[in-house]
Design an enzyme around this catalytic site. Structure first.
Site, PDB file in Angstrom:
ATOM      1  CG  HIS A   1      31.523  21.985  54.706  1.00  0.00           C
ATOM      2  ND1 HIS A   1      32.167  21.064  55.514  1.00  0.00           N
ATOM      3  CD2 HIS A   1      30.281  21.492  54.527  1.00  0.00           C
ATOM      4  CE1 HIS A   1      31.334  20.071  55.813  1.00  0.00           C
ATOM      5  NE2 HIS A   1      30.173  20.311  55.230  1.00  0.00           N
TER       6      HIS A   1
ATOM      7  CD  GLU B   1      31.410  15.789  57.369  1.00  0.00           C
ATOM      8  OE1 GLU B   1      30.289  15.246  57.215  1.00  0.00           O
ATOM      9  OE2 GLU B   1      31.742  16.835  56.815  1.00  0.00           O
TER      10      GLU B   1
ATOM     11  CD  GLU C   1      30.152  15.032  52.491  1.00  0.00           C
ATOM     12  OE1 GLU C   1      29.049  15.444  52.083  1.00  0.00           O
ATOM     13  OE2 GLU C   1      30.285  14.314  53.485  1.00  0.00           O
TER      14      GLU C   1
ATOM     15  CE1 TYR D   1      27.645  11.558  58.975  1.00  0.00           C
ATOM     16  CE2 TYR D   1      28.706  11.962  56.866  1.00  0.00           C
ATOM     17  CZ  TYR D   1      28.425  12.350  58.159  1.00  0.00           C
ATOM     18  OH  TYR D   1      28.934  13.522  58.659  1.00  0.00           O
TER      19      TYR D   1
ATOM     20  CG  ASN E   1      33.326  13.558  55.205  1.00  0.00           C
ATOM     21  OD1 ASN E   1      34.346  13.548  55.866  1.00  0.00           O
ATOM     22  ND2 ASN E   1      32.738  14.673  54.793  1.00  0.00           N
TER      23      ASN E   1
ATOM     24  NE  ARG F   1      36.686  18.372  57.395  1.00  0.00           N
ATOM     25  CZ  ARG F   1      35.495  18.107  56.842  1.00  0.00           C
ATOM     26  NH1 ARG F   1      34.507  17.603  57.571  1.00  0.00           N
ATOM     27  NH2 ARG F   1      35.278  18.347  55.579  1.00  0.00           N
TER      28      ARG F   1
HETATM   29  C1  FCB Z   1      27.829  15.542  55.243  1.00  0.00           C
HETATM   30  C2  FCB Z   1      28.196  16.995  55.285  1.00  0.00           C
HETATM   31  C3  FCB Z   1      28.029  17.625  56.641  1.00  0.00           C
HETATM   32  C4  FCB Z   1      26.814  17.116  57.366  1.00  0.00           C
HETATM   33  C5  FCB Z   1      26.766  15.618  57.346  1.00  0.00           C
HETATM   34  C6  FCB Z   1      25.581  15.026  58.088  1.00  0.00           C
HETATM   35  O1  FCB Z   1      27.429  15.215  53.962  1.00  0.00           O
HETATM   36  O2  FCB Z   1      29.525  17.185  54.883  1.00  0.00           O
HETATM   37  O3  FCB Z   1      28.015  19.019  56.460  1.00  0.00           O
HETATM   38  O4  FCB Z   1      25.683  17.693  56.858  1.00  0.00           O
HETATM   39  O5  FCB Z   1      26.760  15.151  56.041  1.00  0.00           O
END
Ligand code: FCB
Length: 459
Positions: A134, A367, A179, A303, A301, A90
């Site tokens: 992006h 992500e 995002e 985290y 995405n 991607r």
């Molecule tokens: C996300 C972004 C990516 C990267 C990660 C750590 O928010 O999409 O570009 O910076 O975080």
């Protein structure tokens, strides 16, 4: 560069797990974070070129001018992905390479680069997954109001059509935005990201015009015969005992994007609470039908979760306009170099919730990954923290599949260490280490571990 089998770290023995057949394994990057070549072949300036040159905005004044020099080194990067056995990659297209000032005819030299990249990927047996936006908005469009201006949504759909016309014969999977939460609330409310504006009132117009841009682009792509169309959202489960605080933050983080795209409406509570910032008059008749055009996949995405608590007198968190009275306590768990809590269970909860509340849309993790302070020792990077992070999150993803989530793939963030936005080059997310002085790539232990995961379709 080739990776020798002997370097492979031993897989943790927490029991074998297999992913469904055909599960897509890959890695993700973004144009401004890796390409460099900021002035090559007619590329125009983006908001990140401007922002990174604004004193005090990006760590140590770093810019994406050179980054990983991927624009010139993409053949080596494709080779690395081939060695890792990835089935998908991607990447994002830089809008200002294609339309240097954000409108009008295509700059064919910009398109040529992505042509070469896509052909190279196919040559290595890797499926390209394109993200159209992006975060690198052409500066000229920002000068006209950026995403607070409805016109930007229309320009975005034209740009999408141009890119599809060149690459659509070889690219099947398209994601419109990456995002939009960050574009709207980091870009226009808190000013932490480009364009660095601190106008919470306008950040809601930015949300809407981003979503409208998604819908218009999705329509243009569909009309042009695109294979699979989606959008990527950064979603976080919100944890805490106070139901009201949880709902406020969940509304601003998740539902303000999920509901219009997948249900055709803004959530009533979010609209109501934002009433002190805006009357929402930028939402026109028919917009929500455009925004909720059917999509083929939702990019997730993930985290970390957000933990919230009610606290009288707490000022609003600038990235969540209207969040007065809510604090964001840091849970007592291990953290990454970004200070982000490591809580893999949040991924299970999120995927299960998406399947329950928004059924019928296949999910792809577009992500997931972590920054740690990696060091190269004798040509190796023993990033055991990252391996543990990825292992935990893949187990969490697998648990969601077992609970019925329709998860089709996993793309690790990121292939390479890169320009981490406001953090510059100080934070390393890659499974491949980049020495920015020499541009040498060194696969970290996590890359060698990931190759084994991919090879056996599981853990
Ligand atoms: C996300 C972004 C990516 C990267 C990660 C750590 O928010 O999409 O570009 O910076 O975080």
């Amino acid at each position: 560069m080739t990776i020798s089998a002997e370097k492979s770290p031993i897989l943790k023995d927490s029991g074998p797990l297999r992913f469904p057949e055909g599960f897509v394994w890959g890695a993700a990057t973004a144009a401004y974070q890796i390409e460099g070549a900021a002035r090559d072949d007619g590329r125009g300036p983006s908001i990140w070129d401007t922002f990174s040159r604004t004193p005090g905005k990006v760590h140590a004044g770093h810019t994406g001018d050179v980054a990983c020099d991927h624009y010139h080194r993409y053949p080596e990067d494709i080779r690395i992905m081939g060695d890792l056995g990835l089935s998908a990659y991607r990447f994002s297209i830089s809008w200002p390479r294609i339309q240097p000032d954000g409108s009008g005819p295509a700059n064919s030299r910009g398109l040529d680069f992505y042509d070469r990249l896509v052909d190279g990927l196919h040559g290595a047996g890797i499926t390209p997954i394109v993200t159209l936006y992006h975060w690198d908005l052409p500066q000229t469009l920002e000068d006209r109001g950026g995403w607070t201006n409805r016109e930007t949504a229309e320009r975005f759909a034209e740009y999408a059509e141009i890119v599809h016309a060149r690459l659509g014969d070889r690219v099947e999977t398209w994601t419109t935005l990456n995002e939009p939460w960050c574009s709207a609330f980091l870009g226009y409310a808190s000013g932490i990201h480009a364009p660095g504006r601190t106008e919470p009132e306008l950040s809601f117009a930015a949300v809407h015009h981003l979503l409208l841009g998604h819908g218009l682009a999705a329509g243009a792509l569909r009309a042009a015969g695109a294979g699979r169309i989606g959008i990527t959202l950064n979603l976080s489960p919100v944890l805490g005992d106070d139901a009201e605080a949880v709902s406020v933050v969940d509304g601003l983080q998740n539902r303000i994007f999920l509901d219009p795209v997948l249900r055709g409406e803004y959530p009533a509570d979010v609209v109501g609470r934002a009433g002190r910032f805006t009357d929402w008059s930028f939402v026109r008749e028919g917009d929500l039908e455009i925004i909720s055009r059917p999509i083929d996949l939702l990019g997730v995405n993930y985290y970390n979760p957000q933990t919230v608590a009610a606290r009288t007198g707490e000022p609003a968190n600038p990235v969540y306009p209207g969040s007065e009275g809510i604090s964001f306590p840091r849970p007592d768990v291990p953290k990454t170099a970004m200070g982000w809590p490591v809580q893999p269970f949040g991924l299970t909860d999120l995927l299960v919730r998406l399947s329950r509340d928004y059924p019928g849309t296949p999910l792809v993790i577009t992500e997931n990954g972590a920054a740690f302070d990696d060091v190269v020792e004798a040509g190796q990077v023993h990033d055991t923290d990252r391996v543990a992070y990825l292992d935990g999150h893949l187990r969490a993803a697998h648990a969601a599949i077992e609970a019925g989530a329709d998860l089709r793939g996993y793309l690790v963030w990121s292939l390479l260490d890169n320009f981490e936005w406001a953090e510059g080059y100080a934070k390393r997310f890659g499974i491949v280490h980049v020495d920015y002085a020499t541009q040498q790539r060194t696969p970290k232990d996590s890359a060698l571990w990931y190759r084994e995961v991919v090879g056996r379709n599981g853990l």
